[in-house]
Design an enzyme around this catalytic site. Structure first.
Site, PDB file in Angstrom:
ATOM      1  N   ARG A 290      -8.222  96.294  70.131  1.00 32.95           N
ATOM      2  CA  ARG A 290      -7.035  97.156  70.222  1.00 32.95           C
ATOM      3  C   ARG A 290      -5.777  96.459  69.716  1.00 32.95           C
ATOM      4  O   ARG A 290      -4.866  97.116  69.211  1.00 32.95           O
ATOM      5  CB  ARG A 290      -6.840  97.631  71.680  1.00 32.95           C
TER       6      ARG A 290
ATOM      7  N   ILE B 268       0.050 105.105  70.792  1.00 33.28           N
ATOM      8  CA  ILE B 268      -1.399 104.902  70.876  1.00 33.28           C
ATOM      9  C   ILE B 268      -1.737 105.219  72.332  1.00 33.28           C
ATOM     10  O   ILE B 268      -1.051 104.764  73.251  1.00 33.28           O
ATOM     11  CB  ILE B 268      -1.805 103.460  70.475  1.00 33.28           C
ATOM     12  N   SER B 269      -2.763 106.037  72.567  1.00 31.81           N
ATOM     13  CA  SER B 269      -3.107 106.470  73.927  1.00 31.81           C
ATOM     14  C   SER B 269      -3.514 105.273  74.794  1.00 31.81           C
ATOM     15  O   SER B 269      -3.963 104.245  74.279  1.00 31.81           O
ATOM     16  CB  SER B 269      -4.276 107.458  73.888  1.00 31.81           C
ATOM     17  N   ALA B 270      -3.387 105.438  76.094  1.00 30.32           N
ATOM     18  CA  ALA B 270      -3.848 104.404  77.032  1.00 30.32           C
ATOM     19  C   ALA B 270      -5.368 104.263  76.909  1.00 30.32           C
ATOM     20  O   ALA B 270      -6.071 105.255  76.683  1.00 30.32           O
ATOM     21  CB  ALA B 270      -3.484 104.798  78.452  1.00 30.32           C
TER      22      ALA B 270
END
Ligand code: SAH
Length: 215
Positions: A36, A62-64
């Site tokens: 990530r 950016i999503s969790a």
């Protein structure tokens, strides 16, 4: 540095497994292997393995990691699936999907913002992920030339489920999409021979889908 990142990533994945967001081996494998920290801006790298969304520019995020795990589990991906993603952003979700569908599969990801489409392409390249095609455009229209898709993953919230996306989903396919004008809910849409089944699976928070069938 890489060793430190690997330890942090392993710890995050163990946590997401323990609290039940990662359920399957394929999602676990993907989240252990996709780095990530290669998908966030330089200033955010130190937070890459915290379970929260991070800014990626142009007001987007950016999503969790837990949200990526939830969406990916619901997609019920199989090797060889052809997947359409709406909202490439950083390219991270697309990378996770690509890792699971494998070489026989394909991921097409549409991004509205040119700078982010470039960001996603660069990140995917650095991460060594080849089977993702990032395109700039209005994803609410889908991408007809490559239809039908086995799965559709929408990573921005739509006011209603965009009709073109339902049309481009294969019979037997599934779409995962956040829907809502104020409060948003995650929907699963399963397309059968002669009926479409929609199921709400919980409240979520995503950036808005902006486009012809969006806001
Ligand atoms: N999947 C991404 C999350 C990005 S946030 C990741 O893993 O990082 C959602 C993205 O949807 C934003 O980048 C936003 O620009 C994009 N978006 C919003 N409306 C869109 C549309 N109509 N078509 C394509 N992308 C859209």
């Amino acid at each position: 540095m890489e060793v430190k990142f690997k330890e942090e990533r392993d710890k995050l994945v163990r946590h997401l497994k323990k609290i039940g967001y990662i359920k399957s081996e394929r999602v676990e494998d993907a989240m252990l292997n996709v780095q990530r920290h290669l998908f966030v801006p330089f200033d955010e790298i130190k937070y890459a393995y915290e379970d929260r969304p991070l800014p990626i520019g142009a007001g987007q995020t950016i999503s969790a990691p837990h949200m990526v795990a939830i969406m990916t589990e619901y997609l019920k991906l199989k090797k060889g699936d052809k997947v359409l993603e709406i909202g490439a952003g950083s390219g991270y979700q697309a990378a996770i999907i690509s890792r699971i569908v494998g070489e026989g599969g394909k991921v097409i990801s549409i991004e509205r913002i040119e700078g982010l489409a470039d960001f996603a392409r660069e990140n995917l390249k650095r991460a060594g992920i080849k089977d993702v095609e990032v395109m700039r455009g209005d994803g609410s229209l889908g991408f007809e030339p490559e239809a039908p898709y086995d799965k559709i993953c929408v990573t921005c919230a739509a006011p209603d489920i965009p009709e073109p996306l339902v049309g481009q989903l294969r019979v037997g396919g599934r779409m995962v999409i956040p829907v809502g004008r104020h409060a948003q809910e995650l929907y699963l849409l399963d397309k059968g021979e002669d009926q479409i089944v929609k199921r709400k699976v919980g409240g979520v928070i995503f950036v808005p889908l902006i486009g012809r069938y969006g806001f």
